[in-house]
Design a protein around this motif. Structure first.
Motif, PDB file in Angstrom:
ATOM      1  N   MET A   1     -24.562  52.478  -7.013  1.00 51.85           N
ATOM      2  CA  MET A   1     -23.963  53.591  -6.292  1.00 51.85           C
ATOM      3  C   MET A   1     -23.059  54.379  -7.227  1.00 51.85           C
ATOM      4  N   LYS A   2     -23.176  55.718  -7.242  1.00 47.87           N
ATOM      5  CA  LYS A   2     -22.272  56.541  -8.025  1.00 47.87           C
ATOM      6  C   LYS A   2     -20.959  56.711  -7.273  1.00 47.87           C
ATOM      7  N   LYS A   3     -19.856  56.777  -8.003  1.00 50.48           N
ATOM      8  CA  LYS A   3     -18.560  56.907  -7.367  1.00 50.48           C
ATOM      9  C   LYS A   3     -17.756  58.036  -8.011  1.00 50.48           C
ATOM     10  N   ASN A   4     -16.828  58.556  -7.166  1.00 46.78           N
ATOM     11  CA  ASN A   4     -15.802  59.461  -7.668  1.00 46.78           C
ATOM     12  C   ASN A   4     -16.381  60.730  -8.290  1.00 46.78           C
ATOM     13  N   VAL A   5     -17.445  61.248  -7.684  1.00 45.79           N
ATOM     14  CA  VAL A   5     -18.014  62.483  -8.218  1.00 45.79           C
ATOM     15  C   VAL A   5     -17.560  63.703  -7.421  1.00 45.79           C
ATOM     16  N   LEU A   6     -16.925  63.489  -6.275  1.00 42.47           N
ATOM     17  CA  LEU A   6     -16.462  64.610  -5.480  1.00 42.47           C
ATOM     18  C   LEU A   6     -15.090  65.066  -5.961  1.00 42.47           C
TER      19      LEU A   6
ATOM     20  N   GLN B   1     -18.759  61.935   6.455  1.00 47.86           N
ATOM     21  CA  GLN B   1     -19.930  61.981   5.584  1.00 47.86           C
ATOM     22  C   GLN B   1     -20.637  63.334   5.684  1.00 47.86           C
ATOM     23  N   LEU B   2     -21.247  63.710   4.576  1.00 47.03           N
ATOM     24  CA  LEU B   2     -22.128  64.872   4.530  1.00 47.03           C
ATOM     25  C   LEU B   2     -23.523  64.369   4.199  1.00 47.03           C
ATOM     26  N   TYR B   3     -24.473  64.626   5.102  1.00 47.50           N
ATOM     27  CA  TYR B   3     -25.866  64.196   4.929  1.00 47.50           C
ATOM     28  C   TYR B   3     -26.675  65.409   4.472  1.00 47.50           C
ATOM     29  N   VAL B   4     -27.417  65.244   3.372  1.00 45.94           N
ATOM     30  CA  VAL B   4     -28.112  66.382   2.769  1.00 45.94           C
ATOM     31  C   VAL B   4     -29.575  66.042   2.506  1.00 45.94           C
TER      32      VAL B   4
ATOM     33  N   VAL C   1     -32.534  61.503   1.493  1.00 44.14           N
ATOM     34  CA  VAL C   1     -31.263  61.880   2.091  1.00 44.14           C
ATOM     35  C   VAL C   1     -30.142  61.452   1.149  1.00 44.14           C
ATOM     36  N   THR C   2     -29.330  62.402   0.734  1.00 46.03           N
ATOM     37  CA  THR C   2     -28.150  62.096  -0.067  1.00 46.03           C
ATOM     38  C   THR C   2     -26.947  62.082   0.860  1.00 46.03           C
ATOM     39  N   VAL C   3     -26.177  60.994   0.810  1.00 46.60           N
ATOM     40  CA  VAL C   3     -25.014  60.839   1.678  1.00 46.60           C
ATOM     41  C   VAL C   3     -23.749  60.889   0.821  1.00 46.60           C
ATOM     42  N   TYR C   4     -22.918  61.898   1.060  1.00 47.93           N
ATOM     43  CA  TYR C   4     -21.646  62.042   0.359  1.00 47.93           C
ATOM     44  C   TYR C   4     -20.529  61.550   1.272  1.00 47.93           C
ATOM     45  N   ASP C   5     -19.795  60.557   0.829  1.00 47.00           N
ATOM     46  CA  ASP C   5     -18.631  60.090   1.577  1.00 47.00           C
ATOM     47  C   ASP C   5     -17.439  60.923   1.126  1.00 47.00           C
ATOM     48  N   ILE C   6     -16.971  61.789   2.008  1.00 45.62           N
ATOM     49  CA  ILE C   6     -15.917  62.728   1.631  1.00 45.62           C
ATOM     50  C   ILE C   6     -14.591  62.025   1.372  1.00 45.62           C
ATOM     51  N   LEU C   7     -14.328  60.923   2.058  1.00 44.34           N
ATOM     52  CA  LEU C   7     -13.048  60.237   1.908  1.00 44.34           C
ATOM     53  C   LEU C   7     -12.966  59.392   0.645  1.00 44.34           C
ATOM     54  N   THR C   8     -14.069  58.784   0.231  1.00 42.48           N
ATOM     55  CA  THR C   8     -14.029  57.873  -0.922  1.00 42.48           C
ATOM     56  C   THR C   8     -14.620  58.469  -2.186  1.00 42.48           C
ATOM     57  N   GLY C   9     -15.418  59.518  -2.055  1.00 45.03           N
ATOM     58  CA  GLY C   9     -16.077  60.096  -3.218  1.00 45.03           C
ATOM     59  C   GLY C   9     -17.375  59.410  -3.584  1.00 45.03           C
ATOM     60  N   GLU C  10     -17.787  58.415  -2.827  1.00 43.78           N
ATOM     61  CA  GLU C  10     -19.022  57.697  -3.136  1.00 43.78           C
ATOM     62  C   GLU C  10     -20.247  58.485  -2.673  1.00 43.78           C
ATOM     63  N   VAL C  11     -21.328  58.303  -3.388  1.00 43.11           N
ATOM     64  CA  VAL C  11     -22.589  58.972  -3.080  1.00 43.11           C
ATOM     65  C   VAL C  11     -23.699  57.931  -3.069  1.00 43.11           C
ATOM     66  N   LYS C  12     -24.548  57.978  -2.053  1.00 46.85           N
ATOM     67  CA  LYS C  12     -25.702  57.085  -2.024  1.00 46.85           C
ATOM     68  C   LYS C  12     -26.939  57.885  -1.660  1.00 46.85           C
TER      69      LYS C  12
ATOM     70  N   LEU D   1     -24.864  50.238   2.801  1.00 48.60           N
ATOM     71  CA  LEU D   1     -23.631  50.404   2.041  1.00 48.60           C
ATOM     72  C   LEU D   1     -23.881  50.915   0.630  1.00 48.60           C
ATOM     73  N   ALA D   2     -25.129  50.930   0.216  1.00 44.59           N
ATOM     74  CA  ALA D   2     -25.498  51.432  -1.104  1.00 44.59           C
ATOM     75  C   ALA D   2     -26.844  52.142  -0.974  1.00 44.59           C
ATOM     76  N   SER D   3     -27.293  52.742  -2.068  1.00 44.75           N
ATOM     77  CA  SER D   3     -28.602  53.403  -2.068  1.00 44.75           C
ATOM     78  C   SER D   3     -29.683  52.421  -1.659  1.00 44.75           C
ATOM     79  N   ALA D   4     -30.666  52.905  -0.873  1.00 44.84           N
ATOM     80  CA  ALA D   4     -31.694  52.014  -0.336  1.00 44.84           C
ATOM     81  C   ALA D   4     -32.940  52.799   0.019  1.00 44.84           C
ATOM     82  N   VAL D   5     -34.047  52.083   0.135  1.00 43.73           N
ATOM     83  CA  VAL D   5     -35.289  52.641   0.666  1.00 43.73           C
ATOM     84  C   VAL D   5     -35.281  52.385   2.164  1.00 43.73           C
ATOM     85  N   ILE D   6     -35.477  53.427   2.962  1.00 44.84           N
ATOM     86  CA  ILE D   6     -35.433  53.286   4.413  1.00 44.84           C
ATOM     87  C   ILE D   6     -36.772  53.677   5.025  1.00 44.84           C
ATOM     88  N   SER D   7     -37.083  53.066   6.158  1.00 49.70           N
ATOM     89  CA  SER D   7     -38.342  53.328   6.859  1.00 49.70           C
ATOM     90  C   SER D   7     -38.046  54.029   8.183  1.00 49.70           C
TER      91      SER D   7
END
Length: 339
Positions: A1-6, A38-41, A49-60, A101-107
């Motif tokens: 998971m990438k962190k602190n990019v926001l 969260q911002l879902y893009v 789907v890229t999920v940006y957590d606005i409070l923590t800066g984490e991206v998955k 809680l981290a990047s994943a493949v979803i069905s």
């Protein structure tokens, strides 16, 4: 998971929000703190789907079955994402989103039939999911048309109820109460269908209840509404990656009502325009707005190959830099959620 990019100034602003954000009625101080944001893009590069957590800066990144997608919605009650797939021409539902809680493949847990041809946006009201489709309905490029596909979501299924054919091309759509606002693509116009789901229950060609032009916009694409403020994006020349803009219209309901159908809402005393080289706006195809923090989120499809932008200081208008500037190839749609 990438962190602190926001951008952390914006993260801090969200973390400090109190009274304007509800959903926490037990706070003894009388203030309500945001617990999740969260911002879902979606994008048209790989459909994930890229999920940006606005409070923590984490991206998955949630890898989906789509390879291109346009239109996204997060249902907090069901904890699921609804996404319009351009690669399979259907709606897909992905469940238990908060458990990743981290990047994943979803069905996909639910899929619709492959009814649409060129989905551009989705809007949700109660158990209705509406898809704006901008495919040429009659095959004649000289006549403007589009379709609104109306699905019902119940008992673990998405079922096409009816199709409304419009007499203009479509892009972004947004429910405001029971009314459905629609962008009139290839123009500077905005239309509304009042009491949309109740008044349009069968397959039919239906004209909008009201259509107005927005002065200052060349070609609008995205729209977003929250607590009386409407955001409209302007992609201008679609071949340029540097001439985009967006408009802020506060007290939108009364301003829209004051303009007669077929007339124009003036910029003066009605709108604020954000544009210029510092904005990184070229083809802003979608928008989201959070009234509590006065933050505007933009899916930018062209500048730098695609970006997710956020503006927390836009009320004055002009050529301003975004508070968040993240690269995301062919960003196409977004949905903001906070509680």
């Amino acid at each position: 998971m990438k962190k602190n990019v926001l951008n952390f100034s914006l993260i801090a602003a969200f973390a400090l929000l109190t009274a304007t954000s509800c959903d926490n009625d037990d706070n003894d101080s009388g203030e309500n703190e945001i617990e999740s944001s969260q911002l879902y893009v979606s994008n048209n590069a790989d459909g994930n789907v890229t999920v940006y957590d606005i409070l923590t800066g984490e991206v998955k990144t949630l890898t989906t079955v789509a390879t291109a997608a346009e239109g996204i919605y997060y249902d907090e009650d069901a904890d699921e994402i609804i996404q319009a797939s351009r690669s399979s021409n259907q709606l897909n539902v992905y469940s238990s989103i908060s458990t990743y809680l981290a990047s994943a493949v979803i069905s996909a847990s639910v899929t619709s039939t492959a009814d649409v041809e060129s989905p551009r946006d989705i809007a949700v009201k109660d158990n209705f999911v509406v898809v704006a489709d901008n495919a040429d309905v009659d095959g004649n490029p000289d006549t403007a048309d589009g379709r609104l596909f109306v699905y019902t979501k119940s008992n673990g299924a998405l079922t096409l109820r009816n199709i409304v054919t419009t007499d203009f091309a479509l892009w972004g759509i947004e429910f405001v109460g029971d009314d459905l606002y629609t962008v009139v693509d290839k123009t500077n116009k905005l239309a509304v269908y009042t009491n949309f789901t109740a008044m349009n229950t069968t397959n039919a060609v239906v004209s909008a209840s009201k259509t107005i032009a927005i002065e200052g916009i060349v070609r609008t694409h995205g729209l977003a509404y929250d607590k009386g403020t409407m955001i409209l994006t302007d992609v201008a020349d679609a071949t340029s990656d540097a001439d985009g803009a967006f408009h802020i219209i506060t007290d939108f309901d009364s301003k829209f009502d004051a303009v007669a159908s077929g007339e124009t809402m003036a910029v003066a005393n009605n709108q604020v325009r954000i544009s210029g080289s510092s904005t990184f706006l070229g083809n802003p195809v979608a928008a989201e707005y959070d009234a509590a923090s006065e933050t505007i989120f933009i899916a930018e499809a062209a500048n730098g190959g695609g970006k997710v932008l956020a503006f927390s200081n836009a009320s004055a208008g002009g050529d301003i830099a975004p508070s968040i500037n993240n690269t995301l190839a062919s960003a196409s749609s977004l949905y903001f959620y906070a509680n």
